[in-house]
Each structure stands twice: as C-alpha cells, then as structure tokens.
Write an enzyme that holds these catalytic residues in place. Structure first.
Site, mmCIF file in Angstrom:
data_model
loop_
_atom_site.group_PDB
_atom_site.id
_atom_site.type_symbol
_atom_site.label_atom_id
_atom_site.label_comp_id
_atom_site.label_asym_id
_atom_site.label_seq_id
_atom_site.Cartn_x
_atom_site.Cartn_y
_atom_site.Cartn_z
ATOM 1 N N SER A 174 45.464 12.691 0.200
ATOM 2 C CA SER A 174 44.254 13.323 0.377
ATOM 3 C C SER A 174 42.999 13.247 1.262
ATOM 4 O O SER A 174 43.890 13.901 2.225
ATOM 5 C CB SER A 174 43.879 12.804 -1.427
ATOM 6 O OG SER A 174 42.619 13.603 -2.063
ATOM 7 N N HIS A 188 46.773 17.732 -1.805
ATOM 8 C CA HIS A 188 45.881 18.561 -2.425
ATOM 9 C C HIS A 188 45.116 19.165 -2.612
ATOM 10 O O HIS A 188 44.393 18.968 -2.022
ATOM 11 C CB HIS A 188 46.138 17.165 -3.804
ATOM 12 C CG HIS A 188 45.434 16.155 -4.740
ATOM 13 N ND1 HIS A 188 45.395 14.995 -5.278
ATOM 14 C CD2 HIS A 188 44.085 16.227 -3.225
ATOM 15 C CE1 HIS A 188 44.375 14.000 -5.267
ATOM 16 N NE2 HIS A 188 44.226 15.061 -3.385
#
Length: 203
Positions: free
Chosen positions: A107, A132
């Site tokens: 992330s 993501h």
C-alpha cells in the site's frame, strides 16, 4: 490484542558502545545507523511515525546535503496523508533517497518504495510488494459520505498518476492493477518498475 509496554519495547532495542577520544559513548542501534544515513520505516504508516521520518530526513539533509540517504521499508501501509508527508519530503530535500524493501512494502509502503531516487530503489530477494487503491471508511449524513467518496476518488487518481510516473507504466495499466490487492515478488516488482534492482549481497 495485548500490546507490550513501551518500556519493554525500548529495552529490546540493542545498544552500541563506541570508543572515542573522550571515552565510551553508547547509542541505541537506530541512532547509530542514523549516523550512517540509514532510516528505518517499519510498521504502520501513521502521523507520529511520519513526523519522525520527516525529521530524520531534514536532519540528514542539514548534515550533508550531497550524500545519499538510505530508507529501509518494512511496512503494511497506512495513512495516505502521513505517507504523503514522507513522500513530499523525500522529493523536496537535496540528497537522493535510496529506498530498500525488507520484508514487505504494501500500500503506502509500496508507494514510498517507488518514490525513491531513480536507479536507487531496491528489494531484498524474498521481500513482497503490494499495490492497491486507497481504502476509505466513513459514517455520517449522506451528503458528507458523498464528499468523502469524492475525496477518495481524487486521491486514487492522484496516486495512480504518480505511480505511473515512477514506474513508467501507462496510467491505464496502473488503474487496472491497483483496482484490487496486487501482490508481487521482488522480481515482479522490479519488472513492473517499482524498484530498479534486487540486492542479494553487498557489492
């Protein structure tokens, strides 16, 4: 989950003793490595941690503006705003910031890994990288939820554009690949352009 007291965690940090002309001097291991221009970004990216990382980056710039800084990352990600404070400081300061993934960079951790100086972004061979779209959760009136949804979409588009710049991937590829959790091995992260090389041993 039970959390160890801070005093216990501090007791687990090794101390390093150095001999100087004035006698012995002891440092905790992280302070000693900071002298070698090494910073550790470990754990959840949040405001307090971001402030510490930013302070260390600015300190090392003031010490030697022409020497590289080495940022070691082992993080599951976290706050976008905290991560962007670190990212913007990395881009702002004069020294190149070399990033190294140890363990995982997921992330916001992956975004910071990719944000290192071009040609100086690395993974250790068994580390993992995950990209993501930003996560969001909000409760309240419908109008407020709509405002926050627009904010998250704006952040998503901005992060995708920046990731495209750092990786060299087309924006539409980044948008597709960040739509869901996308895990990569170190080799896959290098092929994707998130890092420039794998480090297997000291050269």
């Amino acid at each position: 989950m039970h959390k160890a007291p801070e005093s216990v965690l501090n007791a687990l940090v090794p101390m390093v003793v150095e001999q100087t002309a004035k006698g012995e001097r002891s440092y905790d291991i992280y302070s000693r490595l900071l002298k070698e221009r090494v910073i550790f970004l470990v754990g959840q990216v949040e405001e307090h941690m971001a402030n510490l990382i930013v302070a260390q980056l600015l300190f090392l710039e003031s010490e030697s503006p022409d020497k590289d800084i080495y940022l070691y990352i082992n993080s599951p990600g976290g706050s976008v705003t905290a991560g962007m404070a670190i990212y913007d400081t990395m881009q702002f300061i004069k020294p190149n910031v070399s990033t190294v993934c140890i363990g995982q960079a997921a992330s916001m951790g992956a975004f910071l890994l990719a944000g290192g100086a071009k040609g100086k972004r690395h993974c250790l061979p068994n580390s993992r990288v995950m990209i993501h779209q930003p996560l969001g959760g909000f409760q309240g009136q419908a109008s407020d939820i709509a405002i926050h949804a627009q904010e998250i979409l704006g952040i998503k588009n901005k992060l995708n554009q920046m990731l495209a710049e750092h990786t060299g991937q087309p924006l539409e590829v980044i948008e597709r690949d960040t739509d869901r959790d996308n895990f990569m091995s170190a080799t896959q992260a290098m092929d994707y352009g998130l890092v420039d090389s794998l480090l297997t041993s000291r050269s």
